[in-house]
Design an enzyme around this catalytic site. Structure first.
Site, PDB file in Angstrom:
ATOM      1  N   HIS A 187      82.390  43.759  48.434  1.00 50.23           N
ATOM      2  CA  HIS A 187      81.443  44.512  49.057  1.00 50.23           C
ATOM      3  C   HIS A 187      80.242  44.516  47.939  1.00 50.23           C
ATOM      4  CE1 HIS A 187      83.808  46.938  51.726  1.00 50.23           C
ATOM      5  NE2 HIS A 187      83.864  45.551  52.199  1.00 50.23           N
TER       6      HIS A 187
ATOM      7  N   ASP B 229      84.397  47.057  57.307  1.00 44.76           N
ATOM      8  CA  ASP B 229      85.558  47.201  56.498  1.00 44.76           C
ATOM      9  C   ASP B 229      85.912  48.925  56.155  1.00 44.76           C
ATOM     10  OD1 ASP B 229      85.995  44.260  56.395  1.00 44.76           O
ATOM     11  OD2 ASP B 229      84.905  44.302  54.333  1.00 44.76           O
ATOM     12  N   GLU B 230      84.845  49.314  55.751  1.00 43.52           N
ATOM     13  CA  GLU B 230      85.112  50.752  55.391  1.00 43.52           C
ATOM     14  C   GLU B 230      85.669  51.700  56.485  1.00 43.52           C
ATOM     15  OE1 GLU B 230      84.531  51.310  52.133  1.00 43.52           O
ATOM     16  OE2 GLU B 230      82.696  50.410  51.467  1.00 43.52           O
TER      17      GLU B 230
ATOM     18  N   HIS C 208      89.247  51.178  56.481  1.00 41.91           N
ATOM     19  CA  HIS C 208      90.048  51.896  55.331  1.00 41.91           C
ATOM     20  C   HIS C 208      89.988  53.434  55.638  1.00 41.91           C
ATOM     21  CE1 HIS C 208      88.496  48.150  52.585  1.00 41.91           C
ATOM     22  NE2 HIS C 208      89.622  47.866  53.319  1.00 41.91           N
TER      23      HIS C 208
ATOM     24  N   GLU D 125      85.525  57.102  52.534  1.00 47.22           N
ATOM     25  CA  GLU D 125      85.372  55.946  53.177  1.00 47.22           C
ATOM     26  C   GLU D 125      84.476  56.015  54.623  1.00 47.22           C
ATOM     27  OE1 GLU D 125      86.190  53.241  52.290  1.00 47.22           O
ATOM     28  OE2 GLU D 125      88.041  53.125  51.006  1.00 47.22           O
TER      29      GLU D 125
ATOM     30  N   THR E  93      80.889  56.333  53.326  1.00 48.93           N
ATOM     31  CA  THR E  93      80.444  55.157  53.023  1.00 48.93           C
ATOM     32  C   THR E  93      80.118  54.045  54.282  1.00 48.93           C
ATOM     33  OG1 THR E  93      81.674  55.175  51.125  1.00 48.93           O
ATOM     34  CG2 THR E  93      80.684  53.102  51.508  1.00 48.93           C
TER      35      THR E  93
ATOM     36  N   GLU F 205      79.516  50.513  44.574  1.00 49.25           N
ATOM     37  CA  GLU F 205      80.751  49.359  45.085  1.00 49.25           C
ATOM     38  C   GLU F 205      81.256  48.459  43.639  1.00 49.25           C
ATOM     39  OE1 GLU F 205      82.248  49.221  47.746  1.00 49.25           O
ATOM     40  OE2 GLU F 205      80.692  49.816  49.435  1.00 49.25           O
TER      41      GLU F 205
ATOM     42  N   TRP G 107      86.420  37.716  55.768  1.00 49.55           N
ATOM     43  CA  TRP G 107      85.119  37.098  55.370  1.00 49.55           C
ATOM     44  C   TRP G 107      84.883  37.347  53.663  1.00 49.55           C
ATOM     45  CZ3 TRP G 107      81.587  40.271  52.476  1.00 49.55           C
ATOM     46  CH2 TRP G 107      81.705  41.343  52.504  1.00 49.55           C
TER      47      TRP G 107
ATOM     48  N   GLU H  17      87.859  45.855  48.939  1.00 47.98           N
ATOM     49  CA  GLU H  17      86.475  46.480  48.421  1.00 47.98           C
ATOM     50  C   GLU H  17      85.625  45.481  47.445  1.00 47.98           C
ATOM     51  OE1 GLU H  17      85.141  49.482  49.244  1.00 47.98           O
ATOM     52  OE2 GLU H  17      86.468  50.042  50.518  1.00 47.98           O
TER      53      GLU H  17
END
Length: 332
Positions: free
Chosen positions: A117, A199-200, A203, A167, A170, A76, A33, A114
């Site tokens: 974000h 996403d976090e 990771h 991560e 977050t 971020e 995305w 990252e």
């Protein structure tokens, strides 16, 4: 053999596996995305109407919520600091014949994911009309200029413990902010924060595997590094946060109180993350440890209960600190 040399040898031994980690835990650029997928389309004739709708939905969100959103965004946006720090870690080399070093490729690809974000959150804040963007921009520039010291030095073991922990922290913060936005009827922001949280998590899972792999190569060194990081305490990457005219760290303390009060990220979450890491890495079962590492393992196994007792006694101010980033304007 010197500790530094052992770490470098382990990093070099694992480096061929990094390509596989990238395939497992990162998403191809063409498929992932992008911020424009969530924000009003400036090429569309209905752009201004979409912005008005976004601003209308934003009015339902309270003061503490916006403070948390701003601090998450600034954290971020300070990505240049984090990338430059990781590129300096022992074994991560992008110079000379090492341009294709797997670790350096990971850091660049991780940074690319990252970066989206801060981009999407910053644009959302700007369009919402609920915050003072200039004050936010000043704080972001301060945070990048001030740098940070997370207590890891150039040690890859400590850095991977830190990133694994951070991560997941977050992920928790973004997920809860998304839930709060959705509860207030802001479906767009809720979805945006939820997908960032996803996403976090990916990771986190990757860095968690890095540590697990190192445990198989150098169990004593990894356990000692983990214990050392927990003794220092895992500080948040924005722990130097300050507002315009302020001193380093003062804004972060006030934001932490706000996040605790709102339930976005709490002392109990810190304990829960430690428990999850101890469990996944099976710290209580790690063998072939030297005497010092045996003691470190025992410390790590006992630490969650100790921190639990401390967290139960912690008190946080109930009064709202007034940040320059967000004007009260009757918000509650």
């Amino acid at each position: 053999m010197a500790e530094k040399n052992i770490r470098l040898e382990v990093m070099q031994a694992i480096e061929p596996q990094v390509e596989g980690f990238m395939d497992s835990f990162l998403i191809p650029i063409e498929d992932i995305w992008q911020p424009s997928d969530f924000l009003p389309d400036s090429e569309n004739d209905n752009f201004l109407e979409s912005v008005r709708e976004l601003r209308g939905e934003s009015k339902e969100l309270g003061y503490d919520f916006w403070v948390t959103m701003v601090a998450d965004t600034i954290t971020e946006e300070a990505l240049p600091t984090y990338e430059s720090w990781l590129m300096d870690v022992e074994g991560i080399d992008q110079h000379g014949d090492n341009k294709t070093n797997g670790w350096a490729k990971w850091v660049r690809a991780w940074t690319g994911e990252e970066n989206r974000h801060g981009d999407v959150l910053n644009k959302y804040l700007y369009l919402s009309g609920r915050v003072n963007m200039r004050e936010i921009e000043i704080t972001t520039q301060h945070l990048i200029a001030d740098g940070f010291d997370i207590g890891t030095d150039r040690d890859p073991y400590k850095n991977f413990v830190y990133t694994t922990f951070q991560e997941l922290a977050t992920n928790i913060s973004h997920k809860r902010v998304g839930q709060m936005a959705k509860k207030k009827g802001n479906a767009l922001l809720g979805k945006m924060c939820t997908i960032i949280a996803g996403d976090e998590m990916r990771h986190h899972l990757a860095y968690r595997e890095f540590v697990k792999t190192i445990l198989g190569e150098d169990p004593s060194g990894m356990v000692l590094a983990f214990a050392d990081m927990m003794k220092k305490k895992i500080v948040m990457p924005a722990h130097f946060l300050r507002e315009s005219g302020g001193t380093i760290g003062t804004a972060f303390e006030n934001f932490s109180n706000c996040a605790q009060r709102l339930g976005v990220y709490t002392a109990q979450d810190y304990v829960d993350i430690l428990r999850k890491l101890n469990s996944y890495w099976e710290i209580d079962k790690v063998r072939s440890l030297n005497d010092e590492a045996e003691k470190a393992r025992d410390y790590l196994v006992r630490l969650p209960e100790r921190l639990e007792r401390i967290s139960e006694r912690m008190k946080f101010p109930e009064d709202q600190y007034r940040f320059k980033w967000v004007e009260a304007n009757g918000m509650v």
